[in-house]
Structures are given as structure tokens and as C-alpha cells.
Motif scaffolding. Sequence first.
Motif, PDB file in Angstrom:
ATOM      1  N   UNK A  17       6.165   5.339   7.350  1.00 33.09           N
ATOM      2  CA  UNK A  17       5.104   6.588   7.292  1.00 33.09           C
ATOM      3  C   UNK A  17       5.316   6.867   5.730  1.00 33.09           C
ATOM      4  N   UNK A  18       6.363   7.092   5.017  1.00 30.47           N
ATOM      5  CA  UNK A  18       6.269   7.740   3.694  1.00 30.47           C
ATOM      6  C   UNK A  18       6.104   6.546   2.526  1.00 30.47           C
ATOM      7  N   UNK A  19       6.776   5.279   2.976  1.00 28.21           N
ATOM      8  CA  UNK A  19       6.834   4.172   1.820  1.00 28.21           C
ATOM      9  C   UNK A  19       5.543   3.447   2.074  1.00 28.21           C
ATOM     10  N   UNK A  20       5.411   2.895   3.175  1.00 33.87           N
ATOM     11  CA  UNK A  20       4.508   1.920   3.405  1.00 33.87           C
ATOM     12  C   UNK A  20       3.052   2.519   3.867  1.00 33.87           C
ATOM     13  N   UNK A  21       3.033   3.958   4.171  1.00 32.79           N
ATOM     14  CA  UNK A  21       1.931   4.839   4.448  1.00 32.79           C
ATOM     15  C   UNK A  21       0.867   4.419   5.533  1.00 32.79           C
ATOM     16  N   UNK A  22       1.797   3.544   6.703  1.00 36.90           N
ATOM     17  CA  UNK A  22       1.071   2.994   7.679  1.00 36.90           C
ATOM     18  C   UNK A  22       0.341   1.920   7.599  1.00 36.90           C
ATOM     19  N   UNK A  23       0.242   1.434   6.558  1.00 37.82           N
ATOM     20  CA  UNK A  23      -0.735   0.265   6.150  1.00 37.82           C
ATOM     21  C   UNK A  23      -0.344  -1.016   6.912  1.00 37.82           C
ATOM     22  N   UNK A  24      -1.310  -1.504   7.685  1.00 37.22           N
ATOM     23  CA  UNK A  24      -0.803  -2.844   8.295  1.00 37.22           C
ATOM     24  C   UNK A  24      -0.170  -2.735   9.540  1.00 37.22           C
ATOM     25  N   UNK A  25       0.907  -3.658   9.612  1.00 29.18           N
ATOM     26  CA  UNK A  25       1.819  -3.553  10.670  1.00 29.18           C
ATOM     27  C   UNK A  25       2.786  -2.570  10.753  1.00 29.18           C
ATOM     28  N   UNK A  26       2.896  -1.887   9.563  1.00 22.17           N
ATOM     29  CA  UNK A  26       3.675  -0.756   9.544  1.00 22.17           C
ATOM     30  C   UNK A  26       3.269   0.441  10.531  1.00 22.17           C
ATOM     31  N   UNK A  27       1.795   0.442  10.697  1.00 21.67           N
ATOM     32  CA  UNK A  27       1.339   1.574  11.949  1.00 21.67           C
ATOM     33  C   UNK A  27       2.183   1.242  13.263  1.00 21.67           C
ATOM     34  N   UNK A  28       2.481   0.157  13.496  1.00 16.88           N
ATOM     35  CA  UNK A  28       2.923  -0.181  14.774  1.00 16.88           C
ATOM     36  C   UNK A  28       4.264  -0.236  14.807  1.00 16.88           C
ATOM     37  N   UNK A  29       4.830  -0.465  13.769  1.00 19.92           N
ATOM     38  CA  UNK A  29       6.374  -0.198  13.564  1.00 19.92           C
ATOM     39  C   UNK A  29       6.798   1.244  13.528  1.00 19.92           C
TER      40      UNK A  29
END
Length: 158
Positions: free
Chosen positions: A79-91
Amino acid sequence: MDIILESHIILSLLGIVCCFWVIAGWFKGVFRGYTTLICLTATFTASLSGFLLPADELRPSHLVGLLSVILLIFAINSLYVEQLQGGWRIIYIISALASFYLNVFVAVVQAFIHIDFLHGLAPTQQELLFVFTQAGVFLFFSATAIITIAKPALPPAI
């Protein structure tokens, strides 16, 4: 009750209330920034504070707490580092919901141990009421994960 236990309980309950408010926002397509911060912080701190409670041996609660901390690290990073970009949203969705689930799971266990009415209905926590309650909690979080992942992306985190 000592201050560490009281703080642990308050943080756990605060995390649960805030996390349900955050999840309600997900269903509406609304990102609740401050509530999310409180939810993640309270749940993370509650998980860590569990290790300060007296125990003579490694217990299942310690393993649940450790798993929760690991999941929350992934959620916070997503949420705070990757800002939900790409696959980070699902993670983020999976790790946040899994940590929220563990907090609620433990709250249900504690409720059946410490609330006389519930304890009377399921004193060994092997009764159908307890099993169905925990199954309902698991199904709620599983369905929430599926629905949230299938929805369009959450609004930007920051």
C-alpha cells in the motif's frame, strides 16, 4: 488485568472495527486512508503485543501472531511503498484480508473462552456452533477477497 493485556485487547478490537470499515469502503470503491492507517497500525501493534503476554512455551497464538506480522508487512509495503501498482494490489488485498481474518479468528476464539454465554454453548470449541461460526468468518473473508480482487482497482492509496 494488566496494562499489556488491556492494551493488546483494545488494539485488537480497534483493528477489527477499523478493518471492517475499510472493507466496507472497498465494496463502495472508496479508499479510507486514515482508517486504513489506523487499521493496519492497530492490527500490527496488537500482533506484536501478543508476544509480550506471559507464556511458558511457544503457543499456537504465537504462530498466528507471527503470521499476522508477516502478512501485515506485505500489506503495508504494497500500500504505502508500491502504492498498489500492478500485482501489488492483489498482494495487498490478500495479505491485508488474511491478517484481518486472523485477528477476527482469534477474537472469536477468545469470545468463546471468556464470554460465559458463548462458553456455555461451546465449552470445548469443538461444538458445531463454534465450528460454524469460524466457518462463517472464513467464508466472509474468502468471499471478500474474491469480490475485491474482481472489482476494478481501488482508488489510489495516497
